[in-house]
Design an enzyme around this catalytic site. Structure first.
Site, PDB file in Angstrom:
ATOM      1  N   GLY A  81       0.793  -1.210   0.101  1.00 54.95           N
ATOM      2  CA  GLY A  81       0.053   0.064  -0.117  1.00 54.95           C
ATOM      3  C   GLY A  81       0.641   1.358   0.106  1.00 54.95           C
ATOM      4  N   ARG A 145       1.426  -5.649  -5.099  1.00 55.93           N
ATOM      5  CA  ARG A 145       1.342  -6.805  -3.984  1.00 55.93           C
ATOM      6  C   ARG A 145       1.832  -8.070  -4.047  1.00 55.93           C
ATOM      7  NH1 ARG A 145      -0.640  -4.657   0.805  1.00 55.93           N
ATOM      8  NH2 ARG A 145      -2.187  -2.826   0.726  1.00 55.93           N
ATOM      9  N   ASP A 175       5.703  -5.353   6.807  1.00 57.42           N
ATOM     10  CA  ASP A 175       6.301  -6.435   7.438  1.00 57.42           C
ATOM     11  C   ASP A 175       6.334  -7.622   6.757  1.00 57.42           C
ATOM     12  OD1 ASP A 175       3.562  -6.533   7.355  1.00 57.42           O
ATOM     13  OD2 ASP A 175       3.462  -7.042   9.480  1.00 57.42           O
ATOM     14  N   ASP A 176       5.349  -7.703   5.794  1.00 55.56           N
ATOM     15  CA  ASP A 176       5.492  -9.048   4.755  1.00 55.56           C
ATOM     16  C   ASP A 176       6.526  -8.862   3.663  1.00 55.56           C
ATOM     17  OD1 ASP A 176       3.372 -10.951   5.881  1.00 55.56           O
ATOM     18  OD2 ASP A 176       2.104  -9.411   5.152  1.00 55.56           O
ATOM     19  N   LYS A 202       7.864   0.611   5.605  1.00 60.98           N
ATOM     20  CA  LYS A 202       6.823   1.458   5.134  1.00 60.98           C
ATOM     21  C   LYS A 202       5.604   1.011   5.652  1.00 60.98           C
ATOM     22  CE  LYS A 202       4.328  -0.111   2.701  1.00 60.98           C
ATOM     23  NZ  LYS A 202       3.626  -0.841   1.783  1.00 60.98           N
ATOM     24  N   THR A 203       4.335   1.627   6.017  1.00 63.64           N
ATOM     25  CA  THR A 203       3.342   1.630   6.068  1.00 63.64           C
ATOM     26  C   THR A 203       2.528   2.471   6.943  1.00 63.64           C
ATOM     27  OG1 THR A 203       1.294   0.087   6.551  1.00 63.64           O
ATOM     28  CG2 THR A 203       3.604  -0.143   8.077  1.00 63.64           C
ATOM     29  N   ILE A 204       1.546   3.079   6.473  1.00 61.27           N
ATOM     30  CA  ILE A 204       0.821   3.923   7.177  1.00 61.27           C
ATOM     31  C   ILE A 204       0.038   3.494   8.317  1.00 61.27           C
ATOM     32  CG2 ILE A 204       0.165   5.469   5.306  1.00 61.27           C
ATOM     33  CD1 ILE A 204      -2.745   4.254   5.500  1.00 61.27           C
ATOM     34  N   ASP A 205      -0.058   1.995   8.202  1.00 58.39           N
ATOM     35  CA  ASP A 205      -0.639   1.488   9.542  1.00 58.39           C
ATOM     36  C   ASP A 205       0.151   1.438  10.899  1.00 58.39           C
ATOM     37  OD1 ASP A 205      -2.310   0.772   7.713  1.00 58.39           O
ATOM     38  OD2 ASP A 205      -2.149  -1.745   7.757  1.00 58.39           O
ATOM     39  N   LYS A 242     -26.661  18.098  14.989  1.00 59.43           N
ATOM     40  CA  LYS A 242     -27.427  17.311  14.472  1.00 59.43           C
ATOM     41  C   LYS A 242     -27.179  15.926  13.917  1.00 59.43           C
ATOM     42  CE  LYS A 242     -27.980  18.855   9.633  1.00 59.43           C
ATOM     43  NZ  LYS A 242     -28.812  19.361   8.771  1.00 59.43           N
ATOM     44  N   TYR A 243     -25.725  15.773  13.756  1.00 57.27           N
ATOM     45  CA  TYR A 243     -25.268  14.269  13.502  1.00 57.27           C
ATOM     46  C   TYR A 243     -24.367  13.531  14.250  1.00 57.27           C
ATOM     47  CZ  TYR A 243     -26.767  15.562   8.640  1.00 57.27           C
ATOM     48  OH  TYR A 243     -27.792  15.970   7.594  1.00 57.27           O
ATOM     49  N   MET A 250      -8.369   3.627   8.445  1.00 58.04           N
ATOM     50  CA  MET A 250      -7.578   2.562   7.795  1.00 58.04           C
ATOM     51  C   MET A 250      -6.537   1.962   9.122  1.00 58.04           C
ATOM     52  SD  MET A 250      -6.024   2.657   4.100  1.00 58.04           S
ATOM     53  CE  MET A 250      -6.764   2.006   2.680  1.00 58.04           C
ATOM     54  N   GLY A 251      -6.216   0.887   8.519  1.00 61.84           N
ATOM     55  CA  GLY A 251      -5.221   0.345   9.560  1.00 61.84           C
ATOM     56  C   GLY A 251      -5.645  -1.209   9.561  1.00 61.84           C
ATOM     57  N   ARG A 252      -5.013  -2.070   8.523  1.00 62.61           N
ATOM     58  CA  ARG A 252      -5.570  -3.460   8.391  1.00 62.61           C
ATOM     59  C   ARG A 252      -5.478  -4.401   9.516  1.00 62.61           C
ATOM     60  NH1 ARG A 252      -6.583  -7.270   8.065  1.00 62.61           N
ATOM     61  NH2 ARG A 252      -7.084  -9.124   6.524  1.00 62.61           N
ATOM     62  N   GLU A 426      -7.475   8.583   1.420  1.00 64.46           N
ATOM     63  CA  GLU A 426      -7.314  10.089   1.254  1.00 64.46           C
ATOM     64  C   GLU A 426      -5.993  10.333   1.855  1.00 64.46           C
ATOM     65  OE1 GLU A 426     -10.091   8.440   2.534  1.00 64.46           O
ATOM     66  OE2 GLU A 426     -11.917   9.190   1.860  1.00 64.46           O
TER      67      GLU A 426
HETATM   68  P1  FBP Z   1       0.427  -2.212   3.563  1.00 63.20           P
HETATM   69  O1  FBP Z   1       0.425  -2.936   4.615  1.00 63.20           O
HETATM   70  O2  FBP Z   1       0.871  -2.577   2.355  1.00 63.20           O
HETATM   71  O3  FBP Z   1       1.166  -0.797   4.092  1.00 63.20           O
HETATM   72  O4  FBP Z   1      -0.965  -1.470   3.423  1.00 63.20           O
HETATM   73  C1  FBP Z   1      -1.755  -0.859   4.252  1.00 63.20           C
HETATM   74  C2  FBP Z   1      -2.980  -0.512   3.916  1.00 63.20           C
HETATM   75  O5  FBP Z   1      -2.989   0.851   3.607  1.00 63.20           O
HETATM   76  C3  FBP Z   1      -4.054  -1.009   4.972  1.00 63.20           C
HETATM   77  O6  FBP Z   1      -4.421   0.099   5.812  1.00 63.20           O
HETATM   78  C4  FBP Z   1      -5.366  -1.205   4.163  1.00 63.20           C
HETATM   79  O7  FBP Z   1      -5.993  -2.488   4.722  1.00 63.20           O
HETATM   80  C5  FBP Z   1      -4.862  -1.776   2.913  1.00 63.20           C
HETATM   81  O8  FBP Z   1      -3.559  -1.385   2.653  1.00 63.20           O
HETATM   82  C6  FBP Z   1      -5.630  -1.650   1.651  1.00 63.20           C
HETATM   83  O9  FBP Z   1      -5.100  -2.520   0.669  1.00 63.20           O
HETATM   84  P2  FBP Z   1      -5.519  -1.982  -0.834  1.00 63.20           P
HETATM   85  O10 FBP Z   1      -4.666  -0.707  -1.302  1.00 63.20           O
HETATM   86  O11 FBP Z   1      -4.875  -3.048  -1.658  1.00 63.20           O
HETATM   87  O12 FBP Z   1      -6.843  -1.850  -1.074  1.00 63.20           O
END
Ligand code: FBP
Length: 551
Positions: A81, A145, A175-176, A202-205, A242-243, A250-252, A426
């Site tokens: 990602g 991927r 990690d993978d 790398k990973t935003i997670d 009112k909402y 995100m965050g797998r 986003e």
């Molecule tokens: P990475 O672990 O490869 O950095 O990706 C994380 C992520 O952004 C998750 O937060 C999200 O669940 C996933 O990618 C979404 O994957 P895709 O881009 O294949 O829809």
């Protein structure tokens, strides 16, 4: 390409670097520490990685290293990602390589690891790179991927490297991908191939972190982008009153993003998946908790609020976790037959028949759209694609039902109008914050110094990140040191241990100490947009998570 004013301006931003990286690359050497051990499963991992297990941690020091001036070809891969700052890892790597020898070359493999296997690449030139410096996205070479894990893939990667005279490959991934980088390094070493492999975190997670990797790149920018959006929604909620906004973030797996955004924006309710798992909280209990907050706020005539939901929640709810794992196994084992079923009715009948009694009950009780989402295609690891499951909608529907029940019993007399949002894509390609621009550039430059010192099977690391960049400490960490064994597809596989939110860590404790107050009393905090120019405390502050962890 038409370029915005900010983009043009960012091209000229000069990333801040640790002191040592400002030296002549031919005078950057490494000091090696003691032999290292993996996180656990040491005997098995030693057998799996006979060439690269136990290598020492490397720190950079100032000393002659003429080898950095050798003319070399390096390949780089972006994997998985998108995460803000990827372009700067490549920029740092490129500048390091060229500082060593201007005739050296950097090749970018296209579309992720598949590009390395299939020899699809471009040479990165100064003119080409200059249009990507300090910008978001992975579009400089694209990402993918494809899992790099079979002997055939390793062999074709080696052929590609030999054919192009490439003596080092840098894999930028999570990690993978870094686990696979370590396997590739081991394979190349076992063949005496003379090709080094270096990883970058790398990973935003934010779940690729440990004692040596303080944070993965992209987490800073992504959480700041999401926090700006959450803050804007909070202000909208507080203006119109009112909402109720349910926001999935995100965050797998891990809830680091949701937790950081909660600390930044102080919403009324935030679910933390790791706490749900630890306390074995059921879906009904989560719904009751949220409903309780809604009722209490309604009693104060505040029929509005914000709820944060981590993307990976569904797998951490005990009964849902069991259901999903049964579904994953079933869909993998009976894939061929399942693919012949064309209607949803036939599919769900087959599923219900083959699930355990408990899971079949849980599955049947779910709304139809969630059932369908749970049956969608798996990712390359065989996992449910949680980004496509509308957990926030599931919670809204269940909360709504509960509130109706309470209304009939005379226990609630508020109004519940809701909106739902999902913030993920986003934030993944936002212009990197100054922190990520600096961090990524340093990671890439450090990767080159590791190559120039002959290392392989290492991850580029930059530590002391809560301090100014000049005090950062770059080095290299053997990837095997971060590994353990986990069961994947029924087999023991070496993997880098994923860092989940620690419930006894400072970030969670800070959140837990304040959440009751945030729940009832409107305490929203509006962080605003990422700033690139201005006072240090506005432009260069790290995440609250990192600051608390390093206190
Ligand atoms: P990475 O672990 O490869 O950095 O990706 C994380 C992520 O952004 C998750 O937060 C999200 O669940 C996933 O990618 C979404 O994957 P895709 O881009 O294949 O829809």
């Amino acid at each position: 390409m038409t370029v915005s004013t900010l983009q043009k301006d960012r091209y000229n931003y000069k990333p801040h670097m640790p002191q040592i990286l400002k030296k002549d690359v031919k005078s950057i050497n490494i000091n090696k520490g003691n032999a290292t051990e993996s996180v656990s499963d040491r005997t098995e991992l030693k057998q799996m990685f006979p060439k690269t297990y136990g290598m020492p941690v490397a720190t950079l020091s100032e000393n002659e290293n003429p080898a950095a001036g050798n003319k070399i070809n390096v390949g780089v891969v972006l994997s998985g990602g998108q995460a803000p700052g990827g372009h700067n890892v490549i920029a740092g790597l490129f500048d390091g390589i060229k500082a060593g020898n201007p005739e050296s070359k950097l090749y970018g493999f296209l579309g992720g690891p598949a590009g390395l296997i299939e020899d699809k690449k471009i040479e990165i030139t100064p003119e080409y790179l200059d249009e990507y410096r300090n910008t978001g996205g992975f579009d400089i070479i694209g990402s993918g991927r494809t899992k790099l894990e079979t002997t055939e893939q390793f062999d074709s990667s080696l052929d590609v490297c030999k054919k192009n005279g490439i003596s080092a490959v840098v894999i930028i991934g999570g990690d993978d991908s870094n686990t696979n980088a370590a396997m590739l390094a081991e394979y190349f070493a076992s063949k005496d191939a003379g090709v080094q492999v270096i990883g970058c975190p790398k990973t935003i997670d934010g779940d690729l972190k440990n004692e040596h990797i303080e944070t993965s790149f992209g987490f800073d920018t992504a959480t700041k982008t999401f926090s700006e959006l959450v803050g804007n929604i909070e202000r909208d909620a507080n203006s119109a009153k009112k909402y109720w906004h349910f926001i999935k973030l995100m965050g797998r797996s891990a809830s680091h993003i949701a937790l950081e955004c909660a600390l930044q924006t102080q919403p009324n309710y935030t679910v933390i998946s790791e706490e749900v798992e630890e306390k074995k909280t059921s879906l009904t209990e989560i719904v009751n908790d949220i409903t309780d907050v809604i009722v209490k706020r309604a009693n104060n005539s505040e029929n509005f609020g914000v709820v944060l939901v981590p993307e990976g929640l569904i797998e951490f709810i005990p009964e849902m976790g069991v259901l999903i794992s049964e579904l994953n196994n079933l869909l993998a084992e009976k894939e061929e037959y399942y693919n012949t079923l064309t209607t949803f009715e036939d599919q769900s009948e087959f599923i219900n028949k083959n699930l355990s009694k408990d899971s079949s009950y849980v599955f049947s009780a779910l709304p139809n759209n969630i059932q369908r989402q749970l049956l969608m295609d798996r990712d390359p690891h065989g996992n449910v694609q949680v980004s496509r499951i509308e957990t926030e909608m599931l919670l809204i529907e269940m909360v709504e039902d509960k509130l109706k029940e309470l209304k009939t019993e005379g226990k609630y007399n508020g109004s519940f109008s809701h909106q739902h949002h999902f913030f993920g894509y986003e934030g993944r390609c936002a212009f990197p914050s100054n922190f990520d621009s600096d961090y990524c550039y340093s990671l890439g430059y450090t990767a080159f110094t590791l190559i120039a010192n002959g290392l392989t099977g290492y991850m580029s690391s930059v530590k002391n990140l809560s301090k100014p960049a000049s005090e950062w400490v770059p080095g290299g960490i053997p990837v095997t040191m971060m590994m353990n064994l986990e069961i994947r597809h029924g087999k023991n596989k070496p993997v880098i241990k994923k860092a989940l939110v620690e419930l006894d860590g400072k970030p969670f404790k800070t959140f837990a100490a304040n959440r009751d107050e945030w729940a009832i009393k409107t305490s929203f905090r509006y962080p605003g947009a990422i700033q690139y120019y201005g006072p240090d405390e506005v432009c260069n502050a790290p995440t609250i998570t990192l600051s608390l962890e390093k206190e």
